[in-house]
Design a protein around this motif. Structure first.
Motif, short mmCIF file in Angstrom:
data_model
loop_
_atom_site.label_atom_id
_atom_site.label_comp_id
_atom_site.label_asym_id
_atom_site.label_seq_id
_atom_site.Cartn_x
_atom_site.Cartn_y
_atom_site.Cartn_z
N GLN A 292 -6.02 -1.86 10.67
CA GLN A 292 -5.77 -3.27 10.57
C GLN A 292 -4.38 -3.72 11.22
O GLN A 292 -3.51 -2.95 11.24
N ASP B 58 -3.07 -8.78 8.07
CA ASP B 58 -4.23 -8.23 7.34
C ASP B 58 -3.92 -7.15 6.32
O ASP B 58 -4.43 -7.17 5.10
N GLN C 47 -1.58 -8.41 3.32
CA GLN C 47 -2.10 -9.54 2.52
C GLN C 47 -3.34 -9.22 1.68
O GLN C 47 -3.69 -9.32 0.66
N HIS C 48 -4.20 -8.22 2.59
CA HIS C 48 -5.69 -8.03 2.04
C HIS C 48 -5.72 -6.52 1.12
O HIS C 48 -6.67 -6.36 0.50
N THR C 49 -4.69 -5.71 1.57
CA THR C 49 -4.61 -4.47 0.90
C THR C 49 -3.48 -4.10 0.08
O THR C 49 -3.49 -3.84 -1.05
#
Ligand SMILES: [Zn+2]
Length: 452
Positions: free
Chosen positions: A93, A97, A100-102
């Motif tokens: 990623q 990403d 922020q997302h993991t």
């Protein structure tokens, strides 16, 4: 040179590492065949030919290095040790990403002091096994990180993170500064731990807080660790919001100094490299992390041409996914040949320097570590040279950079203390670390709602 002395007049030292090829990384880059290093009270007291050292010193403990290579302990200039528990959690990623997302959600749901201690022990075990004797770390609960390093006997430049959103160990900025003051005051003067302030990055910490961090660092004479110019996105946002590139902006607000350790510096133009050199900033190059997150390629040849103090780092295992500096040495030497189209770029010796003496300069610790010289701290590694991947030996720097692996490390000493002996950890319980790490992994997966 020591003269021959009768046996009863030999000077007593704690340890002699004897025999083998001693790669000093001193000013002359001496390599001593059948050499020896004598250690007393955590300090190197003699480096030379084995015969001469053993003619002057008698040791309580003798480490046989015949047929092996003795090198200065390696330096991992950028890591987030507790994140070792996030190893392999999210791959492939981009940085935004991934964060922020993991990573940010995983941290919000999991990071507490117990998590930090477990991840640090796991990371420290891997560092020692890989011949790393000094690590520069930045994370939350750095007090716990420091306690774990000191207990394991590893050297660390450790930064308590400052970031402008609620952190696991500080609800707001005032709490973060109070936590930081306790941390720095507790560890200043410790023989292994150098405490530091670590504002996360110019895009996550406001200017007034950066300036406050700098004033704190000056007041306590402590280093300041920061992520800097890691992605092009960061540079474009800095131009849009502040009218200057990140390095230019930090120069403008008075942050660049010889107490700074800047990780990444991927997107820097020639005049920014000049600014970093002129202010004595230490830089840490993280080639594998930058490749995996497709952040870009740092201008390493330009840094070396300016004689910048640049070391190597792995970054956290969440992004890269191990803590082996051997892979970074190898990658640094190869990546810049590919990008420049010039195979003479970043020689094996230059790459190995970045993991030793130049890396020590990057952390502003070169008076104490980075080479095997009388008066320096006794941080050294004995390396197997007869593994199948190393035979036959041609040039020593070629072998160290292009063929040696973390698995070739036999013995590791820090401050004269033996941390690894014949590949066995002496200050950590390997089985307990593994079992505890697996429990935390199960917790992380459950809390993120991921399918194991
Ligand atoms: Zn980092």
């Amino acid at each position: 040179m020591p003269s021959l002395t009768p046996l009863n007049q030999l000077l007593r030292v704690d340890t002699i590492v004897a025999g083998g090829l001693v790669v000093t990384m001193d000013e002359q880059r001496r390599v001593i065949a059948d050499g020896a290093v004598a250690i007393a009270a955590g300090q190197i007291v003699a480096v030379g030919k084995r015969e001469q050292v053993e003619a002057s010193y008698r040791a309580d403990e003798r480490i046989d290095a015949v047929g092996r290579t003795v090198i200065p302990g390696l330096i991992n200039g950028h890591a987030h040790l507790p994140m070792t528990l996030f190893r392999g959690l999210a791959d492939d990623q981009d940085l935004d990403d991934w964060l922020q997302h993991t990573i940010f959600p995983a941290e919000a749901m999991n990071v507490d002091e117990a998590f930090v201690r477990c991840g640090t022990r796991l990371g420290v075990a891997e560092l020692i096994r890989g011949g790393i004797t000094t690590v520069c770390d930045m994370y939350y609960y750095e007090m716990a990180v420091a306690e774990e390093l000191a207990a394991a006997g590893l050297r660390g430049l450790l930064g308590q993170v400052l970031i402008d959103f609620p952190a696991p160990d500080a609800a707001d900025h005032a709490a973060a500064m109070a936590c930081l003051a306790r941390f720095v005051d507790r560890w200043q003067g410790h023989p292994l731990i150098t405490p530091a302030i670590a504002p996360h990055a110019p895009y996550t910490v406001a200017d007034d807080h950066l300036i406050e961090a700098q004033a704190f660092a000056v007041d306590r004479a402590s280093p300041l660790i920061i992520h800097l110019s890691e992605t092009n996105h960061e540079v474009q946002e800095s131009l849009r919001l502040k009218g200057a590139r990140p390095v230019e902006h930090l120069a403008r607000i008075g942050l660049l100094s010889d107490r700074m350790v800047a990780a990444h510096v991927v997107w820097a133009e020639a005049h920014e490299l000049d600014l970093l050199r002129d202010h004595g900033v230490g830089v840490v190059h993280n080639p594998q992390s930058n490749m995996k997150l497709a952040s870009g390629v740092a201008p390493l040849p330009g840094m070396l041409a300016r004689d910048l103090a640049v070391g190597l780092g792995t970054d956290g295992s969440g992004s890269n996914n191990d803590l082996s500096i051997w892979e970074e040495i190898d990658t640094a030497a190869k990546l810049h040949k590919l990008i420049s189209g010039d195979p003479t770029m970043v020689s094996a010796l230059e790459a190995f320097e970045m993991a030793t003496i130049r890396g020590a300069r990057a952390l502003h610790l070169d008076a104490q570590i980075g080479s095997l010289e009388v008066g320096k701290r006794a941080d050294l590694v004995v390396l197997e040279m007869e593994a199948i991947n190393q035979i036959p030996l041609s040039s020593i720097y070629s072998a160290l950079v292009y063929t040696s692996k973390a698995s070739d490390v036999c013995d590791v000493l820090v401050e004269g203390q033996v941390l690894l002996r014949q590949r066995q950890l002496k200050t950590l319980n390997n089985a307990a670390i593994e079992a505890e790490a697996l429990l935390f992994r199960r917790q992380i997966i459950e809390r993120l709602g991921l399918v194991p």
